[in-house]
Design a protein around this motif. Structure first.
Motif, PDB file in Angstrom:
ATOM      1  N   GLY A 169       0.789  -1.187   0.130  1.00 52.76           N
ATOM      2  CA  GLY A 169       0.071  -0.054  -0.098  1.00 52.76           C
ATOM      3  C   GLY A 169       0.950   1.190   0.206  1.00 52.76           C
ATOM      4  N   SER A 170       0.226   2.514   0.649  1.00 51.50           N
ATOM      5  CA  SER A 170       0.957   3.569   0.573  1.00 51.50           C
ATOM      6  C   SER A 170       0.395   4.413   1.790  1.00 51.50           C
ATOM      7  N   PHE A 171       1.647   5.301   2.295  1.00 51.83           N
ATOM      8  CA  PHE A 171       1.149   6.016   3.482  1.00 51.83           C
ATOM      9  C   PHE A 171       1.655   7.289   3.276  1.00 51.83           C
ATOM     10  N   ALA A 172       1.239   8.425   3.623  1.00 56.01           N
ATOM     11  CA  ALA A 172       1.496   9.930   3.583  1.00 56.01           C
ATOM     12  C   ALA A 172       1.049  10.681   4.896  1.00 56.01           C
ATOM     13  N   LEU A 173       1.925  11.334   5.281  1.00 53.70           N
ATOM     14  CA  LEU A 173       1.760  12.003   6.851  1.00 53.70           C
ATOM     15  C   LEU A 173       2.189  13.467   6.866  1.00 53.70           C
ATOM     16  N   LEU A 174       1.182  14.347   7.292  1.00 45.30           N
ATOM     17  CA  LEU A 174       1.735  15.605   7.672  1.00 45.30           C
ATOM     18  C   LEU A 174       1.556  15.764   9.095  1.00 45.30           C
ATOM     19  N   GLY A 175       2.378  15.997   9.995  1.00 44.28           N
ATOM     20  CA  GLY A 175       2.292  15.814  11.423  1.00 44.28           C
ATOM     21  C   GLY A 175       2.990  16.899  12.161  1.00 44.28           C
ATOM     22  N   TYR A 176       2.541  17.034  13.514  1.00 45.68           N
ATOM     23  CA  TYR A 176       3.218  17.919  14.216  1.00 45.68           C
ATOM     24  C   TYR A 176       3.897  17.426  15.560  1.00 45.68           C
TER      25      TYR A 176
END
Length: 240
Positions: A168-175
């Motif tokens: 699959g695939s995974f993308a993150l914009l975190g803090y």
């Protein structure tokens, strides 16, 4: 009145075959696997608070199927700077939420589940500092079950532990910090679904980040009002 004039019409006024040569077929252009800086209309952040500074971020991850279809590079883009990612696993880019400065980059291989989870935990907990914006993209990831120790992503704004999907695939914009801002985004997709991607304008140097030496921000109309009030007070002291 009936005309007696004879008209000699050709037997086949509309020939099937044309004397013109057939038109050439044009091949369709291939899909570009890297970001295009001049594609589409200009994109700008529209805000009711124009004094705030924003940073544009984009993340495109690739699943196993995307790679088999000819795409090569996942990428993370910060404003006009592009980081291409051609290895298997997860790729982290960490930025200072106060200045937008890039503080760290890290590739974590996914060949061994125990080693990968340990490396992710150590990197997020020990290396990533408070008041950090964290971008993550994936390329051809292996399966990581929900109990594999990826609870470290909860320190970046996830409400629960994250289990990644094989192929699959995974993308993150975190803090990393408190409180969690509203712009946090997490996209986790199984094999066969559209590749995980995201884009966002992220505000920098906000009050809630508690940046060192950060003074309180005011709207322009508030600053103008404060100046007018101070001027009126001075005129009142001077008298007529």
């Amino acid at each position: 009145m009936v005309s007696t004039t004879t008209v000699n019409c050709p037997p086949n006024p509309f020939p099937v075959k044309s004397s013109r040569s057939p038109a050439k077929r044009l091949s369709m252009s291939q899909r570009v696997a890297t970001p295009c800086s001049r594609c589409g209309a200009p994109q700008v952040a529209i805000s009711s608070e124009p004094y705030k500074e924003y940073m544009r971020v984009q993340v495109l991850s690739l699943s196993k199927a995307n790679i088999q279809n000819g795409l090569e590079s996942a990428f993370i883009k910060v404003n006009n700077e592009v980081f291409l990612f051609k290895k298997r696993g997860l790729f982290f880019v960490v930025l200072d939420a106060c200045t937008g400065e890039i503080k760290s980059r890290r590739h974590i291989d996914m060949l061994s589940v125990p080693q990968a989870t340990s490396a992710i935990d150590a990197y997020i907990i020990s290396t990533v500092k408070e008041r950090s914006i964290v971008l993550v993209c994936s390329r051809d990831i292996k399966d990581l079950p929900i109990d594999s120790g990826l609870s470290a992503f909860m320190k970046l704004g996830s409400s629960k532990s994250i289990g990644l999907f094989r192929k699959g695939s995974f993308a993150l914009l975190g803090y990393k910090g408190q409180p969690n801002p509203s712009w946090i985004k997490i996209v986790n997709r199984a094999a066969g679904l559209e590749a995980a991607s995201l884009q966002q304008y992220v505000p920098l140097n906000l009050n809630e980040y508690k940046c060192p030496g950060r003074e309180r921000e005011y709207r322009k109309d508030e600053k103008l009002l404060r100046g007018l009030l101070q001027q009126n007070q001075l005129e009142g002291w001077r008298g007529p």
